[in-house]
Design an enzyme around this catalytic site. Structure first.
Site, PDB file in Angstrom:
ATOM      1  CE1 TYR A 119       8.355  -9.542 -57.861  1.00 35.95           C
ATOM      2  CE2 TYR A 119       8.997 -11.545 -59.119  1.00 35.95           C
ATOM      3  CZ  TYR A 119       8.242 -10.323 -58.238  1.00 35.95           C
ATOM      4  OH  TYR A 119       5.841 -10.338 -58.958  1.00 35.95           O
ATOM      5  CG  PHE A 178      -8.937 -18.821 -36.208  1.00 35.67           C
ATOM      6  CD1 PHE A 178      -8.927 -18.447 -34.852  1.00 35.67           C
ATOM      7  CD2 PHE A 178      -8.349 -17.621 -36.971  1.00 35.67           C
ATOM      8  CE1 PHE A 178      -8.012 -16.803 -34.259  1.00 35.67           C
ATOM      9  CE2 PHE A 178      -7.660 -16.514 -36.567  1.00 35.67           C
ATOM     10  CZ  PHE A 178      -7.516 -16.357 -34.896  1.00 35.67           C
ATOM     11  CG  ASP A 179     -11.519 -14.821 -35.509  1.00 37.85           C
ATOM     12  OD1 ASP A 179     -10.980 -15.633 -36.571  1.00 37.85           O
ATOM     13  OD2 ASP A 179     -11.962 -13.810 -34.749  1.00 37.85           O
ATOM     14  CG  ASP A 217      -5.811 -23.480 -38.834  1.00 36.01           C
ATOM     15  OD1 ASP A 217      -4.649 -22.601 -38.836  1.00 36.01           O
ATOM     16  OD2 ASP A 217      -7.015 -22.362 -38.905  1.00 36.01           O
ATOM     17  CB  ALA A 238      -1.527 -21.236 -35.796  1.00 32.26           C
ATOM     18  CE  LYS A 271      -1.432 -16.104 -34.369  1.00 34.17           C
ATOM     19  NZ  LYS A 271      -2.688 -16.487 -35.532  1.00 34.17           N
ATOM     20  CG  HIS A 295     -13.795  -7.916 -32.194  1.00 35.71           C
ATOM     21  ND1 HIS A 295     -14.372  -8.371 -33.348  1.00 35.71           N
ATOM     22  CD2 HIS A 295     -12.509  -8.032 -32.117  1.00 35.71           C
ATOM     23  CE1 HIS A 295     -13.120  -8.752 -34.125  1.00 35.71           C
ATOM     24  NE2 HIS A 295     -12.605  -8.445 -33.746  1.00 35.71           N
TER      25      HIS A 295
HETATM   26  C1  PLP Z   1      -4.130 -17.027 -36.048  1.00 35.02           C
HETATM   27  C2  PLP Z   1      -4.694 -17.953 -36.440  1.00 35.02           C
HETATM   28  C3  PLP Z   1      -4.896 -17.721 -38.055  1.00 35.02           C
HETATM   29  C4  PLP Z   1      -4.427 -16.577 -39.104  1.00 35.02           C
HETATM   30  O1  PLP Z   1      -3.333 -16.229 -39.635  1.00 35.02           O
HETATM   31  P1  PLP Z   1      -2.823 -14.426 -39.087  1.00 35.02           P
HETATM   32  O2  PLP Z   1      -1.452 -14.746 -39.706  1.00 35.02           O
HETATM   33  O3  PLP Z   1      -3.838 -14.176 -37.976  1.00 35.02           O
HETATM   34  O4  PLP Z   1      -3.306 -13.868 -40.570  1.00 35.02           O
HETATM   35  C5  PLP Z   1      -5.395 -19.153 -38.718  1.00 35.02           C
HETATM   36  N1  PLP Z   1      -5.934 -20.044 -38.019  1.00 35.02           N
HETATM   37  C6  PLP Z   1      -5.064 -19.977 -36.881  1.00 35.02           C
HETATM   38  C7  PLP Z   1      -5.966 -21.320 -35.527  1.00 35.02           C
HETATM   39  C8  PLP Z   1      -4.542 -19.469 -35.908  1.00 35.02           C
HETATM   40  O5  PLP Z   1      -4.573 -19.389 -34.533  1.00 35.02           O
END
Ligand code: PLP
Length: 458
Positions: A72, A124-125, A215, A217, A258, A450
């Site tokens: 833990y 990103f969304d 950000d 990814a 990613k 969607h």
């Molecule tokens: C996928 C992604 C996220 C969100 O990550 P999740 O692991 O799907 O929650 C945030 N920003 C970017 C640029 C992404 O491609």
């Protein structure tokens, strides 16, 4: 003879996938109410819905899974991940989270408040969602070139410094908790940001005393594009480029699904201890104790190895080379796609592809369904259905672009699969003049429709 490129791995374990008949697919997609998210994965032959968490781990990652420490507090897996983050990205402080949006949730809980402004390059969304959820505002400062699919520009993810400075000089410093730079920029099609732009954004941010958060990814794919497209980086290693990129930031959020090459996980990391401390409380509240934060020890171990593998040039050449392989094949067939080809996906321009389907009948969704029926290939609509209705007027928002995204999972399919996908799309392209009718919505959720929308054929 010149030796051609070949992947720097061989395959030790295979997973069978099944082809189906056109008649089966017609029935399955009808039963799925013409929503590709409702299909079972075994009804799909080549699944290009997303590259998120769908890649293949290496033997070294699986070996690390077996030595994961599930304590833990203070597990050795946590310290392995800490070592990788420090060595590869240069951050002293980090917190694990269960995925990327969770990293955003923790960071924004600590730093973003009602009325704040968060400038960036096409957020990103989930990022935008977490900002707007806190009644703050995301301002898009991407360069204008990003919005023309046919224009050739090496770094369409770049931030327009004039737009950014306009924001920084308009609002008081207290109202701008951070600038978010997404590398690569997912929303604009996996398009990279140049080192020069990262350097200039950071200098501008420092002038105004504002934090820069990446950000991250697809940070390794971004480094690949810097190495291959930007002057002065050809001789540098990916790891050197990554270290320089992060020297122009104060912290990062990461979706490890990613470029971490794992199936689940994420983290936030910082240079300063103060921001880290502010975030720890929210991490414990939402994710878990600070040394696991929503991740199993075995997953942290696999991620520690994945970060290393993702920042090797051999890996990136195979990865991005495969995306390019599919893109060039489609271009050779005359199929309209977003250009230049990005790092993780191909975006098919559905408006140009299906000129006879009216926008009220969901052009990109129509193309995605045709491709599924043709070849059992699952892509995803990035168009009117995704754009939702206007929250006030409840009328459909029609985006400038109607795209079908074909996202390529990491180390998962071969180039034969890519050729198969291209042939499927070519067959649809050859009969595009007969495709005149799209779909109507019969049921939808008020937001994020969607995922669950139900459609009927017109
Ligand atoms: C996928 C992604 C996220 C969100 O990550 P999740 O692991 O799907 O929650 C945030 N920003 C970017 C640029 C992404 O491609």
């Amino acid at each position: 003879m010149h030796l051609p490129f070949a992947e720097n791995y061989r395959i030790k374990m295979v997973e069978p996938i099944r082809k189906s008949t056109r008649e089966e697919r017609k029935r399955w997609i009808r039963e799925a109410r013409y929503n590709l998210f409702n299909l079972r994965s075994d009804q799909v032959f080549v699944d290009l819905l997303t590259d998120s968490g769908t890649g293949a781990m290496s033997d070294q990652q699986w070996a690390a899974v077996m030595t994961g420490d599930e304590s833990y507090a203070g597990s050795s897996s946590y310290f392995n991940l800490q070592d990788s983050i420090k060595r590869i990205l240069g951050f002293d402080h980090f917190l694990p989270t269960h995925q990327g949006r969770a990293a955003e949730n923790v960071l924004f809980s600590a730093l973003v408040k009602d009325g704040d402004i968060v400038p960036g390059n096409s957020h990103f969304d989930t990022t935008k969602g977490h900002i707007e959820f806190r009644h703050a505002k995301a301002i898009d400062c991407t360069i204008d070139e990003a919005f023309d699919t046919t224009l050739d520009h090496p770094f369409k993810g770049n931030i327009d410094l004039v737009k950014l400075e306009m924001v920084l000089s308009t609002y008081p410093k207290e109202q701008i908790p951070m600038i978010i730079v997404t590398v690569t920029c997912n929303t604009s099609g996996g398009q990279p940001v140049s080192m020069k732009n990262l350097r200039e954004v950071y200098a501008l941010a420092q002038k105004y005393g504002i934090k820069v958060i990446f950000d991250s990814a697809r940070f390794a794919e971004n480094a690949y594009f810097i190495k291959t497209r930007e002057e002065g980086y050809k001789e540098k290693s990916i790891k050197e480029i990554v270290r320089e990129m992060y020297s122009y930031s104060d912290g990062m959020t990461m979706s490890s699904k990613k470029d971490g090459i794992v199936n689940i996980g994420g983290f936030i990391a910082f240079r300063d201890e103060e921001t880290y401390k502010k975030c720890t409380m929210f991490n414990i509240l939402f994710e878990g104790f600070i040394t696991y934060g929503g991740m199993a020890g075995r997953d942290m171990n696999a991620l520690a190895v994945g970060l290393d593998e993702a920042t090797e040039m051999d890996y990136l050449e195979a990865r991005i080379g495969q995306v390019r392989h599919l893109g060039e094949k489609l271009l050779s067939y005359g199929i309209p796609i977003q250009y230049p080809i990005g790092g993780h996906a191909i975006f098919v321009d559905a408006k140009k592809f299906l000129p006879h389907v009216p926008r009220e009948e969901y052009i990109a969704q129509t193309l995605a369904i045709e491709l599924y029926i043709e070849a059992g290939v699952r892509g995803v609509e990035i168009g009117t259905i995704l754009a939702d209705r206007d929250p006030d007027t409840r009328v459909n928002r029609y985006p400038d672009l109607e795209l079908v995204r074909l996202a390529i999972p990491r180390r998962t399919y071969t180039n034969n699969h890519m050729d198969y996908v291209a042939a499927g799309l070519k067959n649809v392209f050859d009969r595009r003049d007969q495709i005149k009718n799209g779909f109507k919505i019969v049921r939808e959720a008020p937001i994020l429709r969607h995922f669950t929308v139900e459609l009927d054929k017109l």
